[in-house]
Design a protein around this motif. Structure first.
Motif, PDB file in Angstrom:
ATOM      1  N   HIS A 122      -0.252   4.662   0.907  1.00 33.12           N
ATOM      2  CA  HIS A 122      -0.716   4.974   2.262  1.00 33.12           C
ATOM      3  C   HIS A 122       0.407   5.012   3.283  1.00 33.12           C
ATOM      4  CE1 HIS A 122      -4.746   5.159   0.781  1.00 33.12           C
ATOM      5  NE2 HIS A 122      -4.508   4.057   0.106  1.00 33.12           N
ATOM      6  N   ASN A 153       1.453  -0.485   6.548  1.00 32.29           N
ATOM      7  CA  ASN A 153       0.756  -0.298   5.265  1.00 32.29           C
ATOM      8  C   ASN A 153       1.595  -0.802   4.098  1.00 32.29           C
ATOM      9  OD1 ASN A 153      -1.349   0.869   6.598  1.00 32.29           O
ATOM     10  ND2 ASN A 153      -0.905   2.966   5.972  1.00 32.29           N
ATOM     11  N   GLU A 186       0.844  -1.198   0.000  1.00 29.02           N
ATOM     12  CA  GLU A 186       0.000   0.000   0.000  1.00 29.02           C
ATOM     13  C   GLU A 186       0.879   1.248   0.000  1.00 29.02           C
ATOM     14  OE1 GLU A 186      -2.992   0.382  -0.621  1.00 29.02           O
ATOM     15  OE2 GLU A 186      -4.044  -1.493  -0.181  1.00 29.02           O
TER      16      GLU A 186
END
Lengths: 317, 317
Positions: free
Chosen positions: A161, B251, A158
């Protein structure tokens, strides 16, 4: 896989791109349609089949597999959740297989773009690479030691993020100050509107006053060419945040290459990239940073299609 | 490795810890001395040999190997650079092997602490783990897919240098706002001095006025017990930054466990950890975060020693 064709599809928030790859991995036909996200999940599925049907009936060798990139969380062929699509727990793989009678592969679009760049693009021959795809959101992917890195529960990568500003705006991910909340097309659009409402003039002023302002990446390119100062200022901050995020990733993972792609980078990448590199250099450990290549996507808008094709080859072999 | 003993050594900025591991991996003797960093590289080496000599002459099975953790950059047995030590391009492995006639292994102390926690501590049976060691600096390490992750050029795992505040203070790494610049013992000490100089009263006031203030982790523990508000405030910020750093890592890498160790965590970990977790939860993607364990080091001050022992076993097998 046997020497047959693969239909690859890249479903985006606004458009569906399709391509038919021949036995040698060349694109022999293309198709493109609007996504139709507002009329429910079956309407979105039908629109997808229209793209596939068109490619299916093209001349050439028979279709062996269909491989699809989706802008959302995908698990075991099921679209668990896709923020800009009506699908939720939607068994896309199964439905396509039943509809066409060939194998279907489904994965997240950013993962596939990453896979495409790794196998056929800027990351060819690299063993450790990071992809950062700046578009409507910010997606990405991680290849470590020659493998797509999935993490303990499949949630890794991710890239959009990681936190770059602890006091930054809230994001759809629930956190605040992550790359996506500061550098995505949505974030840039919000910033343009906010600055305009507080009175700042720009090339967007008239459009915003009509309340019909939807930012397209191409507008940013034009605005920069016209030296619109609001765009220049916002792009400076965007490049700083992308540079900081790059620095964190480089310090943590020491990759061979960081690849920037996505709609924003395709439109204004040549403008942004040198700035991103400068900021990354001022935030990263230099002995690591000086060995890392930072480049634009080589496959551009086709990265996801090539990744979907690669996924089908891997799955069928 | 044959059933013989291993001498493991953890060289820190202020003290050298040594332990003799028996054939079953139990510590059968310990030794501890000041590091003597100010009298040049050979004095530091002699002090190290005093610790080893003491353990060497202990009863028990013969010594098969010596394994050493160093607070700096180590490459091929050479201490390239260690910020708190006089060694520079110092061939430690070769010198120890010549001096004792047994095999020697040398690695970075944070890497070894990570290895220790993975093999014998809080990360046992985990395949993806992150170690964050908060002491004089902030070190760490990464295990991915059951392997120590080194990166493309061996520089990976600089957990202490991910950026958590783009406007934060400059750090020895050359960047600014990284975890180390905001949460290390050195950073906390600077903050205490700065706050005192601008007039804020605290348990440190008298000590700072004598100009002989060197912060020890144990002082923080005492200050928190005495509810010293300056310490409470600083620890709140430290936990926030550590939480943000944890969120970015979670994350990005979706590990099974994040392990906090190092001198600061050993002293005030039970106070800090719940706060770190709260902050991490408010900055991380919850569907990933809710599956990640966040724990204190199980081996505490011995983590590096156990890691050095594990390194010797791996090297000799």
């Amino acid at each position: 896989m046997e020497a047959n064709s693969v239909i690859a599809v890249d479903i985006g928030g606004t458009k569906i791109l399709g391509a038919k790859f021949d036995q040698k991995g060349r694109i022999e036909a293309r198709e493109k349609k609007g996504t139709k996200t507002r009329k429910g999940d079956e309407a979105a599925f039908r629109q997808l089949t229209r793209v596939i049907d068109q490619l299916w009936t093209e001349e050439g060798s028979p279709v062996q597999a269909i491989s699809i990139g989706v802008p959302g969380v995908v698990r075991d062929g099921v679209v668990v959740f896709a923020p800009n699509m009506p699908w939720k727990e939607y068994p896309l793989q199964k439905k396509i297989q039943e509809h066409y009678g060939v194998r279907c592969f489904v994965d997240n679009d950013a993962n596939l773009s990453m896979l495409g760049e790794w196998r056929y693009g800027a990351g060819k021959n690299c063993q450790n690479l990071i992809g950062i795809f700046v578009g409507t959101g910010v997606g990405g992917g991680i290849v470590l030691n020659n493998q797509i890195y999935q993490g303990a529960t499949g949630g890794a990568g991710e890239v959009g993020h990681i936190i770059v500003s602890s006091d930054g705006p809230y994001c759809g991910c629930g956190a605040r100050g992550c790359l996506e909340s500061l550098t995505s097309k949505n974030a840039i659009q919000k910033e343009i509107i906010a600055q305009t409402k507080r009175g700042r003039k720009s090339v967007y002023t008239d459009l915003i006053e009509t309340d019909q302002f939807i930012l397209k990446s191409s507008m940013l390119k034009r605005a920069l060419e016209e030296k619109d100062m609001l765009t220049v200022d916002i792009m400076e901050r965007v490049s700083q945040y992308l540079g900081i995020g790059t620095a964190s990733i480089v310090n943590l993972l020491d990759p061979e290459i960081v690849i920037f792609g996505g709609g924003i980078m395709e439109a204004v990448g040549p403008y942004l990239l040198p700035k991103i590199i400068t900021h990354a250099q001022s935030y990263a450990i230099l002995r690591i940073m000086e060995k890392v290549k930072i480049e634009l996507s080589a496959l551009k808008d086709d990265a996801c299609l090539y990744g979907a094709y690669a996924l089908a080859l891997m799955g069928e072999s």
